[in-house]
Design a protein around this motif. Structure first.
Motif, PDB file in Angstrom:
ATOM      1  N   PRO A  11       0.817  -1.218   0.000  1.00  0.00           N
ATOM      2  CA  PRO A  11       0.000   0.000   0.000  1.00  0.00           C
ATOM      3  C   PRO A  11       0.852   1.270   0.000  1.00  0.00           C
ATOM      4  O   PRO A  11       1.986   1.252   0.467  1.00  0.00           O
ATOM      5  CB  PRO A  11      -0.799  -0.110   1.294  1.00  0.00           C
ATOM      6  N   PHE A  12       0.285   2.341  -0.519  1.00  0.00           N
ATOM      7  CA  PHE A  12       0.965   3.635  -0.530  1.00  0.00           C
ATOM      8  C   PHE A  12       0.969   4.202   0.886  1.00  0.00           C
ATOM      9  O   PHE A  12      -0.065   4.239   1.556  1.00  0.00           O
ATOM     10  CB  PHE A  12       0.240   4.607  -1.474  1.00  0.00           C
ATOM     11  N   THR A  13       2.166   4.623   1.336  1.00  0.00           N
ATOM     12  CA  THR A  13       2.225   5.378   2.591  1.00  0.00           C
ATOM     13  C   THR A  13       2.453   6.849   2.240  1.00  0.00           C
ATOM     14  O   THR A  13       2.796   7.176   1.096  1.00  0.00           O
ATOM     15  CB  THR A  13       3.405   4.915   3.475  1.00  0.00           C
ATOM     16  N   GLU A  14       2.325   7.705   3.234  1.00  0.00           N
ATOM     17  CA  GLU A  14       2.517   9.149   2.969  1.00  0.00           C
ATOM     18  C   GLU A  14       3.962   9.447   2.581  1.00  0.00           C
ATOM     19  O   GLU A  14       4.257  10.494   2.035  1.00  0.00           O
ATOM     20  CB  GLU A  14       2.118   9.954   4.206  1.00  0.00           C
ATOM     21  N   GLU A  15       4.841   8.483   2.881  1.00  0.00           N
ATOM     22  CA  GLU A  15       6.252   8.662   2.500  1.00  0.00           C
ATOM     23  C   GLU A  15       6.563   8.015   1.142  1.00  0.00           C
ATOM     24  O   GLU A  15       7.687   8.112   0.658  1.00  0.00           O
ATOM     25  CB  GLU A  15       7.190   8.062   3.568  1.00  0.00           C
ATOM     26  N   SER A  16       5.577   7.366   0.558  1.00  0.00           N
ATOM     27  CA  SER A  16       5.815   6.782  -0.783  1.00  0.00           C
ATOM     28  C   SER A  16       6.201   7.904  -1.738  1.00  0.00           C
ATOM     29  O   SER A  16       5.632   9.004  -1.667  1.00  0.00           O
ATOM     30  CB  SER A  16       4.548   6.089  -1.283  1.00  0.00           C
ATOM     31  N   PRO A  75      -2.797  -0.873 -12.022  1.00  0.00           N
ATOM     32  CA  PRO A  75      -3.411  -2.130 -11.589  1.00  0.00           C
ATOM     33  C   PRO A  75      -3.905  -2.108 -10.150  1.00  0.00           C
ATOM     34  O   PRO A  75      -5.025  -2.510  -9.870  1.00  0.00           O
ATOM     35  CB  PRO A  75      -2.286  -3.162 -11.769  1.00  0.00           C
ATOM     36  N   VAL A  76      -3.046  -1.618  -9.242  1.00  0.00           N
ATOM     37  CA  VAL A  76      -3.376  -1.715  -7.816  1.00  0.00           C
ATOM     38  C   VAL A  76      -3.121  -0.383  -7.123  1.00  0.00           C
ATOM     39  O   VAL A  76      -2.054   0.217  -7.277  1.00  0.00           O
ATOM     40  CB  VAL A  76      -2.522  -2.823  -7.145  1.00  0.00           C
ATOM     41  N   CYS A  77      -4.111   0.072  -6.379  1.00  0.00           N
ATOM     42  CA  CYS A  77      -3.932   1.323  -5.627  1.00  0.00           C
ATOM     43  C   CYS A  77      -4.737   1.221  -4.347  1.00  0.00           C
ATOM     44  O   CYS A  77      -5.964   1.161  -4.400  1.00  0.00           O
ATOM     45  CB  CYS A  77      -4.395   2.503  -6.479  1.00  0.00           C
ATOM     46  N   TYR A  78      -4.047   1.143  -3.219  1.00  0.00           N
ATOM     47  CA  TYR A  78      -4.765   1.232  -1.940  1.00  0.00           C
ATOM     48  C   TYR A  78      -3.843   1.813  -0.882  1.00  0.00           C
ATOM     49  O   TYR A  78      -2.626   1.869  -1.056  1.00  0.00           O
ATOM     50  CB  TYR A  78      -5.373  -0.115  -1.510  1.00  0.00           C
ATOM     51  N   ALA A  79      -4.441   2.299   0.198  1.00  0.00           N
ATOM     52  CA  ALA A  79      -3.722   3.152   1.158  1.00  0.00           C
ATOM     53  C   ALA A  79      -3.156   2.359   2.329  1.00  0.00           C
ATOM     54  O   ALA A  79      -3.764   1.386   2.775  1.00  0.00           O
ATOM     55  CB  ALA A  79      -4.687   4.198   1.706  1.00  0.00           C
ATOM     56  N   SER A  80      -2.011   2.841   2.825  1.00  0.00           N
ATOM     57  CA  SER A  80      -1.631   2.508   4.200  1.00  0.00           C
ATOM     58  C   SER A  80      -2.380   3.518   5.068  1.00  0.00           C
ATOM     59  O   SER A  80      -2.342   4.726   4.816  1.00  0.00           O
ATOM     60  CB  SER A  80      -0.128   2.673   4.410  1.00  0.00           C
ATOM     61  N   THR A  81      -3.069   3.026   6.065  1.00  0.00           N
ATOM     62  CA  THR A  81      -3.907   3.916   6.893  1.00  0.00           C
ATOM     63  C   THR A  81      -3.278   4.152   8.279  1.00  0.00           C
ATOM     64  O   THR A  81      -3.901   4.767   9.151  1.00  0.00           O
ATOM     65  CB  THR A  81      -5.288   3.270   7.093  1.00  0.00           C
TER      66      THR A  81
END
Ligand code: WQD
Length: 341
Positions: A136-141, A299-305
């Motif tokens: 998942p994408f983090t704010e530091e990605s 293809p894939v996009c979801y968040a680190s919460t």
């Protein structure tokens, strides 16, 4: 009572946020040019909350028009939604998107500075992450290469606000990166009401379910995902609205600087799973066919919460079923959307 200026407050996310702000004791003033919303929203907000919100029909790019809002109200903070946001349209109309989205924020920040308003929550987007295997994408990605002018305006405006927070030390900024906002208020009185043929999945499925559109085309089922269709982090618009309240309260505890938060659920849902969930909500099949991939889709996009949970205490509560049932409730109550002005 702290007065929040909500630009774009008559729009899909803006109007739901106005309700959450009101329910949490904020005084709200709305500025919107109605380029992608209708005045009927104001009546619906009054029915839901019992409050007739102060509304200014202004273009945020027009400094003289917008100055009036700051002159006539004791604005304590701003939530800036106003902007063009259709990905496909932005590819066809880059000049309008860069001009409108950048000038509207520059005008807002200029007036905030003039009137000593020091807190802003900015409506950004997960689009700024571009395409990456590292999810998942983090704010530091790392911020990626956006695939369209709409995404680039979000990318650029985050930078504009970082630079402003250096130039104006007391300015406190919260960048909220939305994943895929869907669903509607439980009353079914407001919801996503795009003009013409919807670009996004949920409003499109909703119209197919209602029989207004014949069938859904699934853009590609040959991705490297469990069922071959793209994964997205769908978040209920009411959870998203609550995230804005938490962000505003958080900014009140900060003295300066820029904070970034993902607003998502941390779960990836495929297009096929979304269709199945919607079929459960509406009680019948959604006609669909599998077509070619759509240019620009990742293809894939979801968040680190983690960060939103640890710092804001934010956690999305509503499930994909809630999103579908609330969307369907809005659709059945407003088959033609809201009446035009
Ligand atoms: C979701 C999935 C499509 C329509 C966009 C913006 C993003 C944010 C949310 C504002 C994808 C598939 C869609 C259809 C389909 N907006 N799909 N058939 O592209 O993830 O994000 O909206 O902040 O910035 O980029 O959302 O709903 O368009 O697509 O198969 O008719 O549904 O391929 O996999 P997206 P979407």
């Amino acid at each position: 009572m702290a007065t929040v200026l909500v630009t774009g407050g008559m729009g899909f996310i803006g109007s739901h946020t106005v309700i959450s702000l009101h329910n949490n004791g904020f005084d709200v003033v709305i500025a919107d040019n109605l380029s992608n919303s209708k005045t009927e929203v104001l009546n619906r907000l009054e029915t839901i909350t019992g409050k007739r919100f102060k509304f200014y029909k202004v273009d945020c790019c027009n400094k003289e028009e917008l100055r009036k809002v700051f002159e006539e109200n004791d604005i304590d903070s701003v939530i800036h939604f106003a902007g063009l946001k259709a990905v496909g349209e932005s590819v066809r109309m880059p000049v309008e998107y860069y001009s409108n989205n950048i000038n509207s924020l520059l005008t807002v920040v200029t007036l905030m500075n003039e009137f000593g308003v020091k807190k802003i929550v900015f409506s950004s987007s997960a689009t700024v992450y571009g395409e990456s295997e590292d999810v998942p994408f983090t704010e530091e990605s790392p911020l990626g290469t956006c695939t369209n002018p709409y995404g680039w305006t979000k990318w650029m405006l985050e930078q504009v606000l970082r630079d402003c927070s250096v130039a104006y030390p007391e300015l406190r900024v919260c960048l909220l990166r939305y994943f895929n906002p869907v669903g509607a208020h439980e009353s079914g009185l407001i919801g996503e009401d795009p003009r013409g043929i919807p670009n996004n999945l949920f409003p499109y499925i909703s119209k197919v379910a209602a029989g207004t559109l014949e069938k859904l085309t699934v853009f590609g089922n040959d991705y490297d995902t469990p069922d071959g269709t793209c994964l997205r982090d769908y978040i209920h618009v009411c959870d998203l609205a609550d995230g804005h309240v938490r962000s505003l309260n958080y900014l009140a505890t900060q003295s300066e600087g820029v904070s970034v938060f993902n607003l998502g659920t941390g779960k990836g849902t495929s297009v096929v799973e979304a269709i199945k969930a919607f079929e459960k909500a509406c009680g019948h099949e959604i006609p669909h066919v599998f077509g070619p991939r759509r240019a620009g889709d990742i293809p894939v996009c979801y968040a680190s919460t983690d960060k939103a949970r640890e710092v804001l205490g934010f956690e999305a509560k509503r499930t994909i079923e809630d999103m579908c049932s609330s969307c369907w409730n809005w659709q059945t109550k407003n088959p033609q959307g809201l009446p035009e002005d």
